[in-house]
Design a protein around this motif. Sequence first.
Motif, PDB file in Angstrom:
ATOM      1  N   LEU A 244       0.813  -0.958   0.020  1.00  0.00           N
ATOM      2  CA  LEU A 244      -0.057  -0.098   0.088  1.00  0.00           C
ATOM      3  C   LEU A 244       0.756   1.236  -0.050  1.00  0.00           C
ATOM      4  CD1 LEU A 244      -2.773  -0.599   2.409  1.00  0.00           C
ATOM      5  CD2 LEU A 244      -2.760  -1.154   0.162  1.00  0.00           C
ATOM      6  N   VAL A 245       1.140   1.846  -1.088  1.00  0.00           N
ATOM      7  CA  VAL A 245       1.702   3.056  -1.080  1.00  0.00           C
ATOM      8  C   VAL A 245       0.835   4.367  -1.047  1.00  0.00           C
ATOM      9  CG1 VAL A 245       3.514   4.296  -2.675  1.00  0.00           C
ATOM     10  CG2 VAL A 245       3.087   1.832  -2.903  1.00  0.00           C
ATOM     11  N   ALA A 246       1.391   5.065  -0.100  1.00  0.00           N
ATOM     12  CA  ALA A 246       0.923   6.431   0.294  1.00  0.00           C
ATOM     13  C   ALA A 246       0.915   7.459  -0.831  1.00  0.00           C
ATOM     14  CB  ALA A 246       1.399   7.110   1.674  1.00  0.00           C
ATOM     15  N   ILE A 247       0.004   8.020  -1.323  1.00  0.00           N
ATOM     16  CA  ILE A 247       0.322   9.213  -2.386  1.00  0.00           C
ATOM     17  C   ILE A 247      -0.454  10.626  -1.766  1.00  0.00           C
ATOM     18  CG2 ILE A 247      -2.012   8.610  -3.486  1.00  0.00           C
ATOM     19  CD1 ILE A 247      -0.326   9.593  -5.988  1.00  0.00           C
ATOM     20  N   GLY A 248       0.314  11.364  -1.784  1.00  0.00           N
ATOM     21  CA  GLY A 248       0.031  12.808  -1.051  1.00  0.00           C
ATOM     22  C   GLY A 248      -0.190  13.680  -2.325  1.00  0.00           C
ATOM     23  N   GLY A 249      -0.069  13.607  -3.431  1.00  0.00           N
ATOM     24  CA  GLY A 249      -0.340  14.677  -4.773  1.00  0.00           C
ATOM     25  C   GLY A 249       0.846  15.413  -5.166  1.00  0.00           C
ATOM     26  N   GLY A 250       1.952  15.201  -4.247  1.00  0.00           N
ATOM     27  CA  GLY A 250       3.086  15.812  -4.504  1.00  0.00           C
ATOM     28  C   GLY A 250       4.132  15.072  -5.321  1.00  0.00           C
ATOM     29  N   LYS A 251       5.222  15.625  -5.458  1.00  0.00           N
ATOM     30  CA  LYS A 251       6.320  15.149  -6.387  1.00  0.00           C
ATOM     31  C   LYS A 251       7.032  13.825  -5.674  1.00  0.00           C
ATOM     32  CE  LYS A 251      10.126  17.923  -4.724  1.00  0.00           C
ATOM     33  NZ  LYS A 251       9.840  17.546  -3.283  1.00  0.00           N
ATOM     34  N   ASP A 252       6.991  13.662  -4.353  1.00  0.00           N
ATOM     35  CA  ASP A 252       7.849  12.536  -3.526  1.00  0.00           C
ATOM     36  C   ASP A 252       7.095  11.322  -3.816  1.00  0.00           C
ATOM     37  OD1 ASP A 252       9.002  15.040  -2.703  1.00  0.00           O
ATOM     38  OD2 ASP A 252       8.714  14.650  -0.550  1.00  0.00           O
TER      39      ASP A 252
ATOM     40  N   GLY B 183     -10.544  13.501   1.114  1.00  0.00           N
ATOM     41  CA  GLY B 183     -11.284  13.691  -0.014  1.00  0.00           C
ATOM     42  C   GLY B 183     -10.543  14.581  -1.251  1.00  0.00           C
ATOM     43  N   SER B 184      -9.294  14.589  -1.108  1.00  0.00           N
ATOM     44  CA  SER B 184      -8.632  15.512  -2.088  1.00  0.00           C
ATOM     45  C   SER B 184      -8.841  15.328  -3.421  1.00  0.00           C
ATOM     46  CB  SER B 184      -7.125  15.654  -1.680  1.00  0.00           C
ATOM     47  OG  SER B 184      -6.512  16.233  -2.764  1.00  0.00           O
TER      48      SER B 184
ATOM     49  N   ALA C 199      -6.612  12.540  -8.681  1.00  0.00           N
ATOM     50  CA  ALA C 199      -6.464  12.846 -10.138  1.00  0.00           C
ATOM     51  C   ALA C 199      -5.081  12.264 -10.416  1.00  0.00           C
ATOM     52  CB  ALA C 199      -6.368  14.232 -10.583  1.00  0.00           C
ATOM     53  N   CYS C 200      -4.163  12.633  -9.416  1.00  0.00           N
ATOM     54  CA  CYS C 200      -2.677  12.177  -9.454  1.00  0.00           C
ATOM     55  C   CYS C 200      -2.833  10.438  -9.372  1.00  0.00           C
ATOM     56  CB  CYS C 200      -1.876  12.639  -8.494  1.00  0.00           C
ATOM     57  SG  CYS C 200      -1.359  14.080  -8.589  1.00  0.00           S
ATOM     58  N   ALA C 201      -3.590  10.254  -8.447  1.00  0.00           N
ATOM     59  CA  ALA C 201      -3.728   8.534  -8.145  1.00  0.00           C
ATOM     60  C   ALA C 201      -4.436   7.999  -9.659  1.00  0.00           C
ATOM     61  CB  ALA C 201      -4.691   8.209  -7.032  1.00  0.00           C
ATOM     62  N   ALA C 202      -5.363   8.531 -10.099  1.00  0.00           N
ATOM     63  CA  ALA C 202      -5.841   7.919 -11.437  1.00  0.00           C
ATOM     64  C   ALA C 202      -4.722   7.938 -12.341  1.00  0.00           C
ATOM     65  CB  ALA C 202      -7.049   8.696 -11.756  1.00  0.00           C
ATOM     66  N   ARG C 203      -3.877   8.888 -12.493  1.00  0.00           N
ATOM     67  CA  ARG C 203      -3.076   9.326 -13.686  1.00  0.00           C
ATOM     68  C   ARG C 203      -1.923   8.236 -13.528  1.00  0.00           C
ATOM     69  NH1 ARG C 203      -2.077  11.153 -18.411  1.00  0.00           N
ATOM     70  NH2 ARG C 203      -0.194  12.032 -18.825  1.00  0.00           N
ATOM     71  N   THR C 204      -1.811   7.548 -12.340  1.00  0.00           N
ATOM     72  CA  THR C 204      -0.696   6.240 -12.038  1.00  0.00           C
ATOM     73  C   THR C 204      -0.980   5.042 -13.079  1.00  0.00           C
ATOM     74  OG1 THR C 204      -1.679   5.528 -10.330  1.00  0.00           O
ATOM     75  CG2 THR C 204      -0.114   7.096  -9.945  1.00  0.00           C
ATOM     76  N   GLY C 205      -2.454   4.977 -13.212  1.00  0.00           N
ATOM     77  CA  GLY C 205      -3.080   3.784 -13.837  1.00  0.00           C
ATOM     78  C   GLY C 205      -3.040   2.598 -12.820  1.00  0.00           C
ATOM     79  N   LEU C 206      -2.733   2.796 -11.816  1.00  0.00           N
ATOM     80  CA  LEU C 206      -2.685   1.678 -11.067  1.00  0.00           C
ATOM     81  C   LEU C 206      -3.638   1.337  -9.925  1.00  0.00           C
ATOM     82  CD1 LEU C 206       1.157   2.339  -9.693  1.00  0.00           C
ATOM     83  CD2 LEU C 206       0.483   0.128 -11.028  1.00  0.00           C
ATOM     84  N   PRO C 207      -3.926   0.323  -9.338  1.00  0.00           N
ATOM     85  CA  PRO C 207      -4.886   0.103  -8.372  1.00  0.00           C
ATOM     86  C   PRO C 207      -5.042   1.043  -7.440  1.00  0.00           C
ATOM     87  CG  PRO C 207      -3.993  -1.925  -8.734  1.00  0.00           C
ATOM     88  CD  PRO C 207      -3.068  -0.867  -9.383  1.00  0.00           C
TER      89      PRO C 207
ATOM     90  N   ARG D  86      -1.553  24.237   0.292  1.00  0.00           N
ATOM     91  CA  ARG D  86      -2.769  24.842   0.306  1.00  0.00           C
ATOM     92  C   ARG D  86      -3.876  24.102  -0.392  1.00  0.00           C
ATOM     93  NH1 ARG D  86      -0.540  31.090   0.505  1.00  0.00           N
ATOM     94  NH2 ARG D  86       0.732  30.947   2.392  1.00  0.00           N
ATOM     95  N   ASN D  87      -3.442  23.168  -1.055  1.00  0.00           N
ATOM     96  CA  ASN D  87      -4.638  22.239  -1.675  1.00  0.00           C
ATOM     97  C   ASN D  87      -5.166  21.644  -0.752  1.00  0.00           C
ATOM     98  OD1 ASN D  87      -4.305  22.726  -4.868  1.00  0.00           O
ATOM     99  ND2 ASN D  87      -2.200  22.451  -4.122  1.00  0.00           N
ATOM    100  N   PHE D  88      -4.671  21.220   0.394  1.00  0.00           N
ATOM    101  CA  PHE D  88      -5.111  20.165   1.209  1.00  0.00           C
ATOM    102  C   PHE D  88      -5.851  20.820   2.728  1.00  0.00           C
ATOM    103  CE2 PHE D  88      -1.277  18.856  -1.203  1.00  0.00           C
ATOM    104  CZ  PHE D  88      -1.882  17.992  -1.923  1.00  0.00           C
ATOM    105  N   HIS D  89      -6.280  21.990   2.615  1.00  0.00           N
ATOM    106  CA  HIS D  89      -7.045  22.484   3.621  1.00  0.00           C
ATOM    107  C   HIS D  89      -8.443  21.704   3.894  1.00  0.00           C
ATOM    108  CE1 HIS D  89      -4.420  25.633   4.875  1.00  0.00           C
ATOM    109  NE2 HIS D  89      -4.301  25.995   3.496  1.00  0.00           N
ATOM    110  N   ILE D  90      -8.720  21.201   5.175  1.00  0.00           N
ATOM    111  CA  ILE D  90     -10.267  20.762   5.195  1.00  0.00           C
ATOM    112  C   ILE D  90     -11.389  21.672   4.803  1.00  0.00           C
ATOM    113  CG2 ILE D  90     -11.954  19.364   6.773  1.00  0.00           C
ATOM    114  CD1 ILE D  90      -9.237  18.635   8.207  1.00  0.00           C
TER     115      ILE D  90
END
Length: 458
Positions: free
Chosen positions: A145-153, A175-176, A181-189, A320-324
Amino acid sequence: MKEWQFQRDAIRTFRFVRCGFDPANGIARLVYAFDDGPELVETVTVPGAPFVLDEARAAAAERALRLLHLIAGVSYYKAAVAPELRIDGYAIDAATAALLETIYRNGLGEFAYRNGLDLHDRIRFPHGDATQAPVPALGLRAHALVAIGGGKDSLVSIEALRGAGVDQTVTWIGGSQLIAACAARTGLPTLNIGRQLAPQLFDYNRQGAWNGHIPVTVLNSAIMVFAAVLLGVDQVVFSNERSASYGSLILAADGSVTGEVNHQWSKGWACEQAFGEYVQRHVAADLHYYSLLRPLSELAVARQFARTDRYDAHFSSCNRNFHILGERPVNRWCGVCPKCHFVFLALAPFLSKPRLVGILGRNLLDDPAQADGYDALLEYQDHKPFECVGEGRESRAAMAALAQRPEWREDALVERFVREIRPQLQAQDLRIEPLLVLDDQHRIPPRLWERLREAFAA
Ligand SMILES: CC(=O)N[C@H]1[C@@H](OP(=O)(O)OP(=O)(O)OC[C@H]2O[C@@H](n3ccc(=O)[nH]c3=O)[C@H](O)[C@@H]2O)O[C@H](CO)[C@@H](O)[C@@H]1O[C@H](C)C(=O)N[C@@H](C)C(=O)N[C@@H](CCC(=O)O)C(=O)O
Ligand SMILES: Nc1ncnc2c1ncn2[C@@H]1O[C@H](COP(=O)(O)OP(=O)(O)OP(=O)(O)O)[C@@H](O)[C@H]1O
């Protein structure tokens, strides 16, 4: 009866009331309270229900759930920093108390510094005398399970794991839409875990609660460890780089260093080591928690990121994209915060100028209004910002590299660096190459590291 009121300084006890998980719907409930105030209920929803767990896995899920309950309490504890901590529903041992005290004291370091609080002797988790025996392996399947945060890392990690042939599910909490969108772009599950903070926290904030940064990475890590047990997979992978282990040096008026405060403590090596070892000893012996980017500096991560443009139109490192609650930048990058400043500078030596300016939508290094922000990154007349940015020496080396490049050297802030700041620095401290060397302090499984080392070194 009189309704309970949140009165920060009158609160005596913060209580971990109970936690529970319903395998039929995948919802975990984490319950807390101040004194005899109302219950504060945070929920975490893991997709994939109903979960059918054998006895050993159900027991491990309960251990992971308690760990999550204890760590996630930090969001509420901080609101009043009550003198006493109480765990109502279950007992913990000394090793668990030690882990929690490390996480609360260090993970709230910036919070304490900014609020002028001394939490060191205040945070004591009550524990019993018995020592828990190490837990057995569960026979988990090889999958990350790989954490994705929307950034480059995390995108660098995901592509590295793909290259190494590791089976992975790209996983995020909350709910970001940007992360989705980044996760979808990976094409992975993909796996999107839901999380709702107890709504009263926002009321308490308005009523004068203490507020400030919390160790959100270790909290997300505990959520993903819990999900890994439910899903029966053997790895939880984060993308915390070596530079995260270094804090901001706090200077006195005479310029002497009075202390270090690390905004990103829970992304650092000390936290990864303590948390990862605890998970293997107290949750499941075959559950591996590690950061794939630990051997890399921020500059080394930036160099890896530059190798593909697959995510250029999707990713953002701007927090600033990640404020609740509240506003988000219109075009993913606000362009004025320390993360935008740093990511622009760190990528500049490795990306073509048109590509980089295209990603952020403007050239931050040719904007004199951003001078103070860059000075802080360079640790020039200021400390490194309380944000997830690289070390001062990385910023200085990146700026020095740009000063050699015709396409950058006439930009306002590069030119200012050459004129005003570089003369005060030693040339040998401004080389990028030593900062790209891989470190050997990490928890990456040895066989995986053998496969990755060469790709990361080049
Ligand atoms: C998005 C962000 O940077 N938020 C930080 C900001 O909070 P703000 O009030 O502006 O907005 P919200 O994030 O919507 O928070 C609302 C309130 O809820 C509290 N809260 C939030 C999440 C949580 O898990 N627990 C909470 O108690 C929060 O304190 C607000 O009162 O400023 C806050 C105070 O400094 C920060 O605590 C907020 O940071 C978030 C927890 C967050 O998710 N930040 C990450 C983007 C972040 O900083 N990531 C770092 C990792 C650092 C680490 O592991 O310690 C990174 O980028 O590497
Ligand atoms: N909402 C989230 N859910 C799960 N993991 C997250 C979330 N936000 C951040 N992370 C993870 O926490 C770690 C630290 O986050 P960080 O913001 O540094 O990484 P990033 O978003 O991948 O890259 P960048 O540093 O460019 O922002 C990373 O492993 C990231 O994947």
